[in-house]
Design a protein around this motif. Structure first.
Motif, PDB file in Angstrom:
ATOM      1  N   THR A   1     -13.798  11.597  -0.443  1.00 46.27           N
ATOM      2  CA  THR A   1     -12.974  12.711   0.414  1.00 46.27           C
ATOM      3  C   THR A   1     -13.201  12.326   1.691  1.00 46.27           C
ATOM      4  OG1 THR A   1     -13.196  14.390  -1.383  1.00 46.27           O
ATOM      5  CG2 THR A   1     -13.006  15.232   0.671  1.00 46.27           C
ATOM      6  N   GLY A   2     -14.556  12.107   2.179  1.00 45.29           N
ATOM      7  CA  GLY A   2     -14.590  11.765   3.722  1.00 45.29           C
ATOM      8  C   GLY A   2     -13.691  10.681   4.454  1.00 45.29           C
ATOM      9  N   GLN A   3     -13.629   9.651   3.556  1.00 41.22           N
ATOM     10  CA  GLN A   3     -12.685   8.611   3.756  1.00 41.22           C
ATOM     11  C   GLN A   3     -11.205   8.819   4.080  1.00 41.22           C
ATOM     12  OE1 GLN A   3     -15.162   8.395   1.688  1.00 41.22           O
ATOM     13  NE2 GLN A   3     -16.515   7.427   3.175  1.00 41.22           N
ATOM     14  N   VAL A   4     -10.997  10.009   2.968  1.00 46.55           N
ATOM     15  CA  VAL A   4      -9.381  10.027   3.183  1.00 46.55           C
ATOM     16  C   VAL A   4      -9.018  11.248   4.323  1.00 46.55           C
ATOM     17  CG1 VAL A   4      -7.605  11.471   2.083  1.00 46.55           C
ATOM     18  CG2 VAL A   4      -8.860   9.916   0.561  1.00 46.55           C
ATOM     19  N   VAL A   5     -10.036  12.031   4.484  1.00 47.29           N
ATOM     20  CA  VAL A   5      -9.911  12.844   5.644  1.00 47.29           C
ATOM     21  C   VAL A   5      -9.915  12.219   7.034  1.00 47.29           C
ATOM     22  CG1 VAL A   5     -11.072  14.852   6.979  1.00 47.29           C
ATOM     23  CG2 VAL A   5     -10.844  14.987   4.470  1.00 47.29           C
ATOM     24  N   ALA A   6     -10.747  11.320   7.097  1.00 46.45           N
ATOM     25  CA  ALA A   6     -10.896  10.550   8.242  1.00 46.45           C
ATOM     26  C   ALA A   6      -9.327   9.596   8.693  1.00 46.45           C
ATOM     27  CB  ALA A   6     -12.072   9.670   8.310  1.00 46.45           C
ATOM     28  N   LEU A   7      -8.937   8.938   7.543  1.00 51.46           N
ATOM     29  CA  LEU A   7      -7.666   8.113   7.601  1.00 51.46           C
ATOM     30  C   LEU A   7      -6.554   8.992   7.929  1.00 51.46           C
ATOM     31  CD1 LEU A   7      -8.499   5.635   4.835  1.00 51.46           C
ATOM     32  CD2 LEU A   7      -8.706   5.186   7.288  1.00 51.46           C
ATOM     33  N   LYS A   8      -6.641  10.191   7.246  1.00 55.09           N
ATOM     34  CA  LYS A   8      -5.316  11.154   7.722  1.00 55.09           C
ATOM     35  C   LYS A   8      -5.490  11.658   8.881  1.00 55.09           C
ATOM     36  CE  LYS A   8      -3.059  15.329   6.043  1.00 55.09           C
ATOM     37  NZ  LYS A   8      -3.255  16.453   4.803  1.00 55.09           N
ATOM     38  N   LYS A   9      -6.583  11.888   9.422  1.00 55.32           N
ATOM     39  CA  LYS A   9      -6.673  12.150  10.849  1.00 55.32           C
ATOM     40  C   LYS A   9      -6.273  11.233  12.107  1.00 55.32           C
ATOM     41  CE  LYS A   9     -10.079  14.286  14.223  1.00 55.32           C
ATOM     42  NZ  LYS A   9     -11.493  14.663  14.338  1.00 55.32           N
ATOM     43  N   ALA A  10      -6.621   9.727  11.291  1.00 60.37           N
ATOM     44  CA  ALA A  10      -6.227   8.736  12.314  1.00 60.37           C
ATOM     45  C   ALA A  10      -4.553   8.581  12.083  1.00 60.37           C
ATOM     46  CB  ALA A  10      -7.087   7.643  11.801  1.00 60.37           C
ATOM     47  N   GLY A  11      -4.082   9.188  11.418  1.00 54.08           N
ATOM     48  CA  GLY A  11      -2.298   8.883  11.103  1.00 54.08           C
ATOM     49  C   GLY A  11      -2.031   7.350  10.431  1.00 54.08           C
ATOM     50  N   VAL A  12      -3.013   7.117   9.678  1.00 48.13           N
ATOM     51  CA  VAL A  12      -2.473   5.703   9.217  1.00 48.13           C
ATOM     52  C   VAL A  12      -1.561   5.696   8.250  1.00 48.13           C
ATOM     53  CG1 VAL A  12      -4.889   4.957   9.488  1.00 48.13           C
ATOM     54  CG2 VAL A  12      -4.042   5.851   7.016  1.00 48.13           C
ATOM     55  N   LYS A  13      -0.516   4.739   8.126  1.00 48.52           N
ATOM     56  CA  LYS A  13       0.747   4.927   7.437  1.00 48.52           C
ATOM     57  C   LYS A  13       0.334   4.111   5.902  1.00 48.52           C
ATOM     58  CE  LYS A  13       2.779   6.792  10.757  1.00 48.52           C
ATOM     59  NZ  LYS A  13       3.022   8.120  10.734  1.00 48.52           N
ATOM     60  N   ALA A  14      -0.743   3.399   5.689  1.00 53.16           N
ATOM     61  CA  ALA A  14      -0.886   2.827   4.267  1.00 53.16           C
ATOM     62  C   ALA A  14      -2.419   2.533   4.473  1.00 53.16           C
ATOM     63  CB  ALA A  14      -0.216   1.390   4.355  1.00 53.16           C
ATOM     64  N   VAL A  15      -3.174   2.288   3.403  1.00 50.19           N
ATOM     65  CA  VAL A  15      -4.633   2.134   3.060  1.00 50.19           C
ATOM     66  C   VAL A  15      -4.699   1.068   2.197  1.00 50.19           C
ATOM     67  CG1 VAL A  15      -6.508   2.947   2.339  1.00 50.19           C
ATOM     68  CG2 VAL A  15      -5.158   4.517   3.173  1.00 50.19           C
ATOM     69  N   VAL A  16      -5.598   0.085   2.532  1.00 50.11           N
ATOM     70  CA  VAL A  16      -6.226  -1.212   1.663  1.00 50.11           C
ATOM     71  C   VAL A  16      -7.560  -0.677   1.232  1.00 50.11           C
ATOM     72  CG1 VAL A  16      -6.852  -3.468   1.619  1.00 50.11           C
ATOM     73  CG2 VAL A  16      -4.872  -2.827   2.954  1.00 50.11           C
ATOM     74  N   ILE A  17      -7.903  -0.697   0.080  1.00 51.36           N
ATOM     75  CA  ILE A  17      -9.045  -0.512  -0.348  1.00 51.36           C
ATOM     76  C   ILE A  17      -9.681  -1.909  -1.199  1.00 51.36           C
ATOM     77  CG2 ILE A  17      -8.258   0.598  -2.688  1.00 51.36           C
ATOM     78  CD1 ILE A  17     -10.726   2.277  -2.514  1.00 51.36           C
ATOM     79  N   SER A  18     -10.759  -2.187  -0.635  1.00 53.71           N
ATOM     80  CA  SER A  18     -11.707  -3.300  -1.161  1.00 53.71           C
ATOM     81  C   SER A  18     -12.934  -2.830  -1.888  1.00 53.71           C
ATOM     82  CB  SER A  18     -11.971  -4.525  -0.023  1.00 53.71           C
ATOM     83  OG  SER A  18     -10.698  -4.669   0.498  1.00 53.71           O
ATOM     84  N   ALA A  19     -12.515  -2.174  -2.880  1.00 48.74           N
ATOM     85  CA  ALA A  19     -13.993  -1.611  -3.519  1.00 48.74           C
ATOM     86  C   ALA A  19     -13.888  -1.616  -5.196  1.00 48.74           C
ATOM     87  CB  ALA A  19     -14.033  -0.121  -3.138  1.00 48.74           C
ATOM     88  N   GLY A  20     -14.485  -0.759  -5.884  1.00 39.34           N
ATOM     89  CA  GLY A  20     -14.198  -0.874  -7.438  1.00 39.34           C
ATOM     90  C   GLY A  20     -13.185   0.277  -7.740  1.00 39.34           C
ATOM     91  N   PRO A  21     -12.987   0.325  -9.283  1.00 44.81           N
ATOM     92  CA  PRO A  21     -12.028   1.233  -9.665  1.00 44.81           C
ATOM     93  C   PRO A  21     -12.357   2.668  -9.197  1.00 44.81           C
ATOM     94  CG  PRO A  21     -12.608  -0.497 -11.087  1.00 44.81           C
ATOM     95  CD  PRO A  21     -13.615  -0.915 -10.284  1.00 44.81           C
TER      96      PRO A  21
END
Length: 419
Positions: free
Chosen positions: A229-249
């Motif tokens: 949740t915290g990461q999504v809120v931060a990325l939405k606030k930053a106005g990113v147009k796409a997201v890469v995730i390098s983590a687990g399922p």
């Protein structure tokens, strides 16, 4: 990635473990032994049995994938033995579950290294890196890890199969730019595990961003962080147009699910280990099918190729109660590649660790039947620069369908890991 105080302490603890364990890691009966037919043998071969090791995760962050990788390799061993083995020897696979815990991974390696010819599996780039010096310096047993960090390149004994995480991420962002509307000047988010896996993937996104005129908004997480949740809120606030995730399922499912709940409808793409088809039975399934993609070193297990269809049939017959996922492909591919190296080493009449290592270096076009051909001849280079782009689909065998066939982007083709 900036090294934290915690990371330095962890690295120190691993180093201390290695020093304490190193004294007993060498096989007492080291050296070459004779064998019938004039084939030289050494550690990991006793009587008419070749012993191999597998260091997996069946209780941690990659439990579902680890189980599939392991069972596919056990299936390969059974089928190979039923067909007469390799060079007259039967294969034996010893499995240890490290649960994605660094101490368990190192102790598991310390236990098995003196007893096996090599490893068909070692999940976790940070853990392979922790014992890399021992593998290269004294043990010299071939390791085909389910880990794709470019930090593992350069060793003739540790050979990731397929594109490394940095190359895979470059290809993933290329897909977003060509097919998902990401443009020069846009910001792209990158959520990544601390450690070799996430850090190497981040290297790829930074490189691609520089080449393509993008800005990377970074969000570092731990493998124990499950709520994004915290990461999504931060990325939405930053106005990113796409997201890469390098983590687990789990982290990927949380990120995509939270983004959907917050009406943040940007495309999300993960590295190859950031999805498991079991997620399609969770509440995150609709969001995953709508807006999630995965970059993979191979076609999915449900690919329309003869070898893929045979593997699916054989795996289902062996494990009728278990689901199929791309861990089956990764496990089978690694076991098959190790088997090819054993066959070539046998033909050269040298089944010592060094002989098997040399044999792998002669394989320049290994085709396991899943869309990409592997070249093992240069230890400094990834065995492939191609990635397949997949999308979750609950109706597909293994839960994934192909949206872009194997391809190496022009940026990936011109990129050299570590340069």
């Amino acid at each position: 990635m900036r090294t934290t105080h915690t990371a330095r302490l962890a690295a120190g603890a691993l180093a201390a473990l290695l020093v304490l364990a190193g004294c007993s890691s060498k096989a007492e009966d080291g050296g070459d032994k004779g064998s019938a037919g004039g084939v030289r043998t050494g550690e990991g071969i006793s009587g008419k049995t070749i012993s191999l090791g597998a260091l997996t995760d069946m209780s941690g962050v990659y439990a579902t994938l680890g189980k599939s990788v392991t069972q596919a390799q056990q299936l390969y061993v059974r089928q190979t033995n039923a067909a007469g083995g390799v060079c007259g020897y039967k294969l034996a696979l010893t499995v240890r579950d490290h649960g994605y815990d660094p101490q368990k991974a190192v102790s598991g390696y310390t236990e098995l290294a003196p007893k096996v010819l090599g490893f068909t599996q070692f999940i976790g780039s940070p853990f392979v890196a922790a014992v890399k010096q021992r593998i290269d310096g004294r043990d010299k047993g071939l390791v085909l890890p389910q880990a794709w960090s470019a930090t593992l390149l350069g060793s003739p004994y540790i050979r990731p199969i397929g594109s490394t995480y940095d190359i895979e991420t470059i290809n993933a962002i290329d897909f977003l730019m060509k097919e998902k509307g990401l443009r020069k000047g846009d910001s792209i988010g990158h959520v990544y595990f601390e450690g070799d896996y996430g850090e190497n993937a981040l290297t790829g996104s930074r490189y691609m961003a520089k080449q393509a005129g993008l800005k990377v908004v970074e969000q570092k997480i731990k493998p124990t962080d499950n709520d994004m949740t915290g990461q999504v809120v931060a990325l939405k606030k930053a106005g990113v147009k796409a997201v890469v995730i390098s983590a687990g399922p789990r982290q990927a499912a949380s990120l995509v699910g939270v983004a959907a709940a917050l009406k943040f409808g940007v495309p999300v793409i993960g590295n190859n280990s950031a999805f498991a088809p079991q997620l399609l039975a969770t509440a995150a399934a609709p969001a995953l099918e709508a807006n999630y993609y995965v970059a993979s070193p191979s076609l999915p297990v449900g690919a329309d190729t003869p070898k893929a269809k045979k593997l699916v049939a054989d795996y289902r017959a062996a494990y009728p109660k278990d689901s199929l996922d791309n861990g089956v492909v990764a496990g089978w591919t690694a076991a098959s590649a190790f088997g090819e190296a054993l066959k070539k080493a046998c033909a050269a009449k040298d089944l010592t660790r060094e002989g098997v290592d040399r044999a792998l270096l002669t394989i320049g076009a290994f085709d396991p039947g899943f869309g990409t051909v592997q070249d093992f001849t240069d230890p400094k280079a990834a065995s492939s620069k191609e990635s397949v782009i997949l999308r979750p689909d609950k109706n597909a065998v293994g839960g994934m369908k192909v949206v872009r066939a194997a391809e190496a982007s022009s940026v990936a083709q011109g990129y050299t890991p570590g340069a």
